[in-house]
Design an enzyme around this catalytic site. Structure first.
Site, PDB file in Angstrom:
ATOM      1  N   GLY A   1       8.510 -17.703 -24.679  1.00 44.09           N
ATOM      2  CA  GLY A   1       9.381 -17.535 -25.849  1.00 44.09           C
ATOM      3  C   GLY A   1      10.558 -16.621 -25.567  1.00 44.09           C
ATOM      4  O   GLY A   1      11.694 -16.910 -25.964  1.00 44.09           O
ATOM      5  N   CYS A   2      10.325 -15.554 -24.861  1.00 41.97           N
ATOM      6  CA  CYS A   2      11.397 -14.596 -24.561  1.00 41.97           C
ATOM      7  C   CYS A   2      12.413 -15.200 -23.598  1.00 41.97           C
ATOM      8  O   CYS A   2      13.615 -14.947 -23.717  1.00 41.97           O
ATOM      9  CB  CYS A   2      10.808 -13.307 -23.992  1.00 41.97           C
ATOM     10  SG  CYS A   2       9.707 -12.475 -25.165  1.00 41.97           S
ATOM     11  N   THR A   3      11.942 -16.009 -22.680  1.00 38.28           N
ATOM     12  CA  THR A   3      12.848 -16.673 -21.747  1.00 38.28           C
ATOM     13  C   THR A   3      13.718 -17.682 -22.489  1.00 38.28           C
ATOM     14  O   THR A   3      14.942 -17.728 -22.288  1.00 38.28           O
ATOM     15  CB  THR A   3      12.053 -17.353 -20.609  1.00 38.28           C
ATOM     16  OG1 THR A   3      11.304 -16.338 -19.917  1.00 38.28           O
ATOM     17  CG2 THR A   3      12.976 -18.062 -19.638  1.00 38.28           C
TER      18      THR A   3
END
Length: 155
Positions: free
Chosen positions: A44-46
């Site tokens: 998700g952060c990527t």
């Protein structure tokens, strides 16, 4: 503490992915998108960081400083930037003091399990240092688009 629209954004100093100190007050005169995320290199952060990267021309054209904050280290941020060609600044907040000041650290529930940690959220701050918009539970895939819409309204 939680911040809300109309509040003065809490000032801070944190090291970026190159070890340089970045302060919110040092960015006065331009809007700032401050986004909080759980961890470098997670799916998700990527996705969230890549969407910002892919919309970078729009952020630059609007004159907005984009700062990502997580509890990861400076070295982890450097690697994350290099691995994904990220153009924006990532700040290391391992003691989560800034995250707590902005309400981006606390209790959260994921897959029915409750824990304490980073809460994916964002704050749009105007050129004078006033909070304009807060996303309490930002969505990784929609974050860049929603932030750009709010920035256009600000300008």
């Amino acid at each position: 503490m939680n911040v809300a629209a109309g509040d003065t954004a809490p000032d801070f100093e944190l090291p970026d992915q190159d070890g340089n100190t970045v302060s919110l007050s040092g960015l006065r005169g331009q809007p700032v998108l401050l986004y909080f995320y759980p961890r470098d290199e997670t799916p998700g952060c990527t996705i969230q960081a890549q969407h910002i990267r892919d919309s970078w021309a729009d952020f630059t054209e609007a004159g907005v400083a984009v700062l990502g904050v997580s509890p990861d280290t400076v070295d982890s941020h450097r690697s994350f930037c290099d691995n994904h060609d990220l153009p924006h600044t990532l700040l290391a907040d391992p003691d989560h003091e800034v995250m707590e000041a902005y309400g981006a650290w606390g209790e959260k529930t994921l897959y029915g399990r409750t824990s304490i940690g980073p809460i994916r959220s964002s704050v749009l701050i105007d050129a004078e240092g006033t909070v304009v918009k807060v996303w309490k539970r930002a969505q990784a895939k929609a974050h860049a688009e929603r932030a750009l819409k709010a920035i256009q309204q600000l300008l």
